[in-house]
Design an enzyme around this catalytic site. Structure first.
Site, PDB file in Angstrom:
ATOM      1  N   LYS A  97     140.457  62.966   6.067  1.00  0.00           N
ATOM      2  CA  LYS A  97     140.593  64.247   5.369  1.00  0.00           C
ATOM      3  C   LYS A  97     142.041  64.444   4.914  1.00  0.00           C
ATOM      4  CE  LYS A  97     139.448  69.174   6.045  1.00  0.00           C
ATOM      5  NZ  LYS A  97     138.880  70.162   6.976  1.00  0.00           N
ATOM      6  N   SER A 154     135.076  73.065   5.351  1.00  0.00           N
ATOM      7  CA  SER A 154     136.020  72.564   4.380  1.00  0.00           C
ATOM      8  C   SER A 154     136.092  71.042   4.284  1.00  0.00           C
ATOM      9  CB  SER A 154     137.410  73.094   4.729  1.00  0.00           C
ATOM     10  OG  SER A 154     137.839  72.562   5.978  1.00  0.00           O
ATOM     11  N   SER A 180     134.208  73.412  10.112  1.00  0.00           N
ATOM     12  CA  SER A 180     134.442  72.544   8.943  1.00  0.00           C
ATOM     13  C   SER A 180     134.084  71.078   9.109  1.00  0.00           C
ATOM     14  CB  SER A 180     135.891  72.645   8.504  1.00  0.00           C
ATOM     15  OG  SER A 180     136.046  73.813   7.743  1.00  0.00           O
TER      16      SER A 180
END
Ligand code: GLN
Length: 481
Positions: free
Chosen positions: A81, A156, A180
């Site tokens: 990420k 997210s 997330s």
């Protein structure tokens, strides 16, 4: 082995084949990089694709051959990420503010991936500063759910879930502050583990809400998540909140038996506001456990009503403090033609942050301001204590608590941006877990009537990743194979 087979393999299978010499890490990595270059235009799951991944893999192959690298996932590619620092590679956090930020150091988890001999394929798309549930607030444009082009992948960590679902990475790392990892895993039909707070170092994870943030693995299977969790976990003297924790026994998780285990179902997670299809799929999965010898009992957890306000107060309070460092002076975005210092601060922040981030900074400053601090922030901390008590009581009776990951399946693109409150309410099932630092896993458990994946959430006691991974692996062994 065909390219297609490589792209469909789970991480541990790939690792086994690489160890046996049936395929090299270089071959596997090249297939993935080629696939990303050919396919990711459709999904936008990556912000940056590594230029030197194949080269890295070649070096790793040599070390595997010489016996220097023997880890369970040596040679396997992984996506990371974009809020996790990678030395020499853009780490943007999905924000214009960090669109020029190339860290001079690796996050601890990245160091651990490299030490294991894993190959970083690239950095994945995300909601700006991990604030959001759809990956639509990214400065780099939205990510598309591989299960439906008009659907969001969740957020997210939408990029990290979508790339695994689209076979553009066998496993990935996400971060979970209020859901997330679990919610995008659920929306994209993959498995995602939010570990116990403190088990994985946050050093080099760009902070959103420090008391809630936790890095964790996303994969096709719970067993892959277990193996990747073992790679990244461990105490780190660079993160004062990290703690000593035991590694998971992957074989034990893979052969876990649910007989005699106790499952608690909070009624509030199956009540109003939760889609009928979501409830039905999760209940079918629970019945599977029951058929296999687990006992199931409903119980009430009325504190769930306070989950959303408590989370958003704590998360925004910590976020506004963490994000005060972005001032255009030290690093990050700085506008042209500023007149004075004040102008530099104001314009850097006004132009560098997007709408959702600004909303949270304002909310955070409000709840921390004198006069309101007691009414909001202190109240949230009191609620946190009550939530902890409710879970402590539940875990006196049950081995795991099961519910849905989200009230709905993947939303249609554009649906929630216009109504932030609605988006916040979608976090009802995930945020409590972060508030009290528990581990939880999101496991795909079928589809709704429009073909979109549904996720079941299995919540465990602190530091008991072993049991929730076991439950998840047991279900995947019985239902999916
Ligand atoms: N959707 C939640 C939020 O917007 C959770 C985000 C996260 O876990 N990073 O805050």
């Amino acid at each position: 082995m065909t390219n297609e087979e490589i792209l469909r393999s789970d991480a541990l299978t790939l690792a086994g084949l690489i160890k046996a010499g049936d395929v090299t890490s270089e071959q596997v990595t090249k297939v993935y990089i080629d696939a990303i270059r050919a396919e990711d235009g459709k999904y936008n799951s990556y912000i940056t694709v590594s230029d030197d991944a194949v080269e890295q893999a070649r070096l790793i192959d040599e070390k595997i051959k010489s016996g220097e690298l023997t880890g369970a996932l040596a040679g396997v590619p992984v996506a990371v990420k974009d809020n996790i620092c990678t030395k020499g590679t853009l780490t943007s956090c999905g924000s214009k503010m960090l669109s020029n930020f190339v860290p001079p150091y690796d996050a601890t988890v990245v160091k651990k991936l490299k030490a294991e001999g894993m190959v970083i394929l690239g950095k994945t798309n995300m909601d700006e500063f991990a604030m959001g549930s759809t990956t639509e607030t990214s400065f780099y444009g939205p990510t598309v759910n591989p299960h439906g082009t008009n659907r969001v992948p969740g957020g997210s960590s939408g990029g990290s879930a979508a790339c695994v679902a689209a076979n553009l990475a066998p496993v990935s790392l996400g971060s979970d502050t209020g859901g997330s990892i679990r919610q995008p895993a659920s929306f994209c039909g993959v498995t995602g583990l939010k570990p116990t707070y403190g088990t994985v170092s946050r050093y080099g994870l760009v902070a959103f809400a420090s008391s809630l943030d936790q890095i964790g693995p996303i994969g096709r299977t719970a067993v892959d998540c277990a193996a990747l969790f073992n790679v990244i976990s461990g105490v780190d003297d660079r993160d004062q909140s990290s703690t000593i924790s035991e590694k998971v026994d992957v074989d034990k998780a893979a052969s876990f038996d649910v007989r005699g285990r106790k499952i608690g179902l909070p009624e509030e997670y199956f009540g109003e506001g939760i889609d009928e299809d979501v409830k039905a799929r999760v209940m079918e999965a629970v019945r599977y456990y029951e058929d296999n010898g687990a006992t199931v009992e409903k119980f009430s957890m009325p504190i769930i009503e306070y989950a959303i306000p408590t989370y958003y107060i704590i998360a925004c309070a910590e976020a506004c403090s963490n994000l005060s460092r972005y001032d255009g002076v030290k690093y990050g975005f700085r506008p042209e033609g500023v007149d004075n210092l004040m102008d530099l601060y104001v314009r850097s922040r006004s132009e560098g942050f997007g709408m959702e981030v600004k909303r949270r900074i304002m909310l955070g400053n409000f709840v921390l301001s004198s006069g309101y601090y007691d009414a909001y922030y202190n109240k949230a901390l009191q609620a946190k204590a009550l939530i902890k008590k409710a879970f402590d009581e539940a875990f006196e009776k049950y081995d795991v608590v099961i519910g849905p990951v989200a009230p709905t399946t993947a939303l249609k693109a554009g649906e929630s941006l216009s109504d932030p409150l609605k988006m916040y309410l979608g976090d009802i099932c995930t945020v409590l877990i972060n508030i009290v630092g528990l581990p939880a896993i999101s496991v795909p458990c079928g589809i709704d009537n429009e073909g979109m994946p549904v996720g079941m959430q299995i919540i465990g006691r602190h530091y008991d990743e072993q049991t929730i991974l076991g439950f998840a692996a047991n279900y995947q062994r019985g239902v999916r194979t």
